[in-house]
Design an enzyme around this catalytic site. Structure first.
Site, PDB file in Angstrom:
ATOM      1  N   HIS A 157     -40.462  89.612 -31.592  1.00  7.23           N
ATOM      2  CA  HIS A 157     -39.349  88.655 -31.684  1.00  7.23           C
ATOM      3  C   HIS A 157     -39.847  87.236 -31.443  1.00  7.23           C
ATOM      4  O   HIS A 157     -40.996  87.025 -31.077  1.00  7.23           O
ATOM      5  CB  HIS A 157     -38.191  89.038 -30.764  1.00  7.23           C
ATOM      6  CG  HIS A 157     -38.466  88.932 -29.281  1.00  7.23           C
ATOM      7  ND1 HIS A 157     -39.408  89.699 -28.639  1.00  7.23           N
ATOM      8  CD2 HIS A 157     -37.905  88.153 -28.320  1.00  7.23           C
ATOM      9  CE1 HIS A 157     -39.401  89.403 -27.339  1.00  7.23           C
ATOM     10  NE2 HIS A 157     -38.511  88.456 -27.121  1.00  7.23           N
ATOM     11  N   HIS A 182     -39.268  84.705 -29.337  1.00  7.55           N
ATOM     12  CA  HIS A 182     -39.370  83.939 -28.082  1.00  7.55           C
ATOM     13  C   HIS A 182     -40.805  83.460 -27.837  1.00  7.55           C
ATOM     14  O   HIS A 182     -41.767  84.176 -28.097  1.00  7.55           O
ATOM     15  CB  HIS A 182     -38.884  84.781 -26.899  1.00  7.55           C
ATOM     16  CG  HIS A 182     -37.388  84.861 -26.820  1.00  7.55           C
ATOM     17  ND1 HIS A 182     -36.729  85.857 -26.139  1.00  7.55           N
ATOM     18  CD2 HIS A 182     -36.415  84.063 -27.354  1.00  7.55           C
ATOM     19  CE1 HIS A 182     -35.414  85.672 -26.253  1.00  7.55           C
ATOM     20  NE2 HIS A 182     -35.203  84.596 -26.995  1.00  7.55           N
ATOM     21  N   ASP A 226     -42.650  83.139 -25.307  1.00  2.20           N
ATOM     22  CA  ASP A 226     -43.560  83.921 -24.452  1.00  2.20           C
ATOM     23  C   ASP A 226     -44.034  85.203 -25.145  1.00  2.20           C
ATOM     24  O   ASP A 226     -44.666  86.059 -24.522  1.00  2.20           O
ATOM     25  CB  ASP A 226     -42.920  84.223 -23.086  1.00  2.20           C
ATOM     26  CG  ASP A 226     -41.659  85.068 -23.194  1.00  2.20           C
ATOM     27  OD1 ASP A 226     -40.935  84.941 -24.208  1.00  2.20           O
ATOM     28  OD2 ASP A 226     -41.391  85.862 -22.276  1.00  2.20           O
ATOM     29  N   HIS A 227     -43.751  85.330 -26.436  1.00  2.00           N
ATOM     30  CA  HIS A 227     -44.300  86.436 -27.229  1.00  2.00           C
ATOM     31  C   HIS A 227     -45.133  85.935 -28.413  1.00  2.00           C
ATOM     32  O   HIS A 227     -45.811  86.724 -29.063  1.00  2.00           O
ATOM     33  CB  HIS A 227     -43.176  87.366 -27.721  1.00  2.00           C
ATOM     34  CG  HIS A 227     -42.517  88.086 -26.584  1.00  2.00           C
ATOM     35  ND1 HIS A 227     -42.728  89.416 -26.313  1.00  2.00           N
ATOM     36  CD2 HIS A 227     -41.698  87.629 -25.602  1.00  2.00           C
ATOM     37  CE1 HIS A 227     -42.046  89.760 -25.217  1.00  2.00           C
ATOM     38  NE2 HIS A 227     -41.419  88.692 -24.774  1.00  2.00           N
ATOM     39  N   HIS A 261     -31.180  91.441 -27.691  1.00  3.05           N
ATOM     40  CA  HIS A 261     -31.897  90.404 -26.931  1.00  3.05           C
ATOM     41  C   HIS A 261     -32.039  89.175 -27.830  1.00  3.05           C
ATOM     42  O   HIS A 261     -31.696  88.062 -27.450  1.00  3.05           O
ATOM     43  CB  HIS A 261     -33.245  90.956 -26.488  1.00  3.05           C
ATOM     44  CG  HIS A 261     -34.124  89.973 -25.790  1.00  3.05           C
ATOM     45  ND1 HIS A 261     -33.835  89.471 -24.542  1.00  3.05           N
ATOM     46  CD2 HIS A 261     -35.299  89.387 -26.158  1.00  3.05           C
ATOM     47  CE1 HIS A 261     -34.788  88.619 -24.184  1.00  3.05           C
ATOM     48  NE2 HIS A 261     -35.676  88.550 -25.149  1.00  3.05           N
ATOM     49  N   ASP A 320     -38.712  93.243 -25.419  1.00  2.75           N
ATOM     50  CA  ASP A 320     -37.642  92.827 -24.503  1.00  2.75           C
ATOM     51  C   ASP A 320     -36.318  93.530 -24.795  1.00  2.75           C
ATOM     52  O   ASP A 320     -35.242  93.021 -24.447  1.00  2.75           O
ATOM     53  CB  ASP A 320     -37.460  91.308 -24.567  1.00  2.75           C
ATOM     54  CG  ASP A 320     -38.680  90.576 -24.012  1.00  2.75           C
ATOM     55  OD1 ASP A 320     -39.650  91.247 -23.599  1.00  2.75           O
ATOM     56  OD2 ASP A 320     -38.658  89.333 -23.992  1.00  2.75           O
ATOM     57  N   HIS A 349     -42.517  93.019 -20.382  1.00  2.00           N
ATOM     58  CA  HIS A 349     -42.608  92.325 -19.082  1.00  2.00           C
ATOM     59  C   HIS A 349     -42.783  93.308 -17.931  1.00  2.00           C
ATOM     60  O   HIS A 349     -42.325  94.451 -17.998  1.00  2.00           O
ATOM     61  CB  HIS A 349     -41.333  91.510 -18.809  1.00  2.00           C
ATOM     62  CG  HIS A 349     -41.160  90.312 -19.672  1.00  2.00           C
ATOM     63  ND1 HIS A 349     -41.634  89.067 -19.321  1.00  2.00           N
ATOM     64  CD2 HIS A 349     -40.570  90.169 -20.884  1.00  2.00           C
ATOM     65  CE1 HIS A 349     -41.335  88.201 -20.281  1.00  2.00           C
ATOM     66  NE2 HIS A 349     -40.688  88.848 -21.245  1.00  2.00           N
TER      67      HIS A 349
END
Ligand SMILES: [Zn+2]
Length: 256
Positions: A57, A59, A61-62, A115, A134, A172
């Site tokens: 996805h 985001h 942080d990915h 999400h 996530d 995570h």
């Protein structure tokens, strides 16, 4: 199962990337790219060359390490078609039900929105491994940023239908805080009690609490158990639709 070496790579504060290396072909597949440096370090240490990157996805942080890793390796990047304008560098666009060849490994794409609207999970049926990022966490689930509880619940039910022995890698290390919440809504669950003890021990030793399995999540993760009468009763929601119980669990966890 195919002979595949798997390396879990902690990134940023609490993210995980995963590298899979196939010695027979020399292929190395990465799932999500939170940060280029720690991933590049594991590649160098093992003398692995990145050949394919799967993104779950959009985001940051990915994907923040994506372009640097792609430039260094020329790996093929696979990601959700719905996120084609939000994720740079995608070579192969995928959607629910697609079957992809990731450097020789068979992958099935499972759309798991909620999400984010474009979120996908990657299931490697021959290896018995799924990457849920996530959507499904160990003992928890992702926050609903782009969707409704109904959409997220349906995504979790798709993952619940995978073989129970399936190994689950999530995005995570949130397991300890998820465990603390889980015992408040499912206090008489013996399997959960046992698992929480294990998670606390792992946490004290500084060990990762993942991977987990679909079977363990079905037995202990309250967000996978919103259809369990014991949880509905605990929440004072006996007889309510499971999606309402799920929504209440998510609401409570958001402010836990
Ligand atoms: Zn996310």
């Amino acid at each position: 199962m195919e002979d595949v070496q798997i390396a879990l790579v902690p990134c940023l504060t609490d993210n995980y990337a995963v590298l899979m290396h196939v010695p027979a072909t020399g292929a190395t597949i990465l799932v999500d790219a939170p940060d280029a440096q720690p991933i590049a370090q594991v590649l160098t240490q093992n003398n692995w060359k990145l050949t394919c990157i799967l993104i779950t996805h959009h985001h940051s942080d990915h994907i923040d390490g994506l372009m640097m890793l792609k430039a260094a390796s020329n790996a093929t990047v696979v990601g959700p078609a719905l996120d084609k304008d939000r994720i740079p560098g995608l070579d192969v666009l995928v959607a629910d039900g697609d079957e992809v060849n990731a450097s020789g490994l068979e992958v099935k794409v499972i759309a798991t929105p909620g999400h984010t609207s474009g979120h996908v999970s990657y299931w490697f049926p021959k290896m018995g491994v799924v990457f849920t990022a996530d959507t499904l966490f160990a003992l928890g689930c992702g926050r609903i940023f782009e969707g409704t509880p109904q959409i997220m619940w349906e995504s979790l039910k798709k993952l619940a239908a995978l073989p129970p022995e399936t190994t689950v890698f999530c995005g995570h290390e949130y397991t300890l805080s998820n465990a603390r919440f889980a015992v408040t809504v499912d206090p008489h669950n013996k399997a959960l009690e046992q698992r929480v003890r294990k998670v606390m021990t792992q946490h004290m030793k500084g060990e990762a609490t993942i991977p987990t399995t679909i079977g363990d999540e079905l037995a202990t993760n309250p967000f996978m158990r919103a259809d369990d009468p014991a949880i509905a009763e605990r929440l004072g929601m006996v007889g309510k639709p499971e999606v309402e119980v799920f929504a209440e669990l998510r609401r409570r966890k958001d402010s836990f």
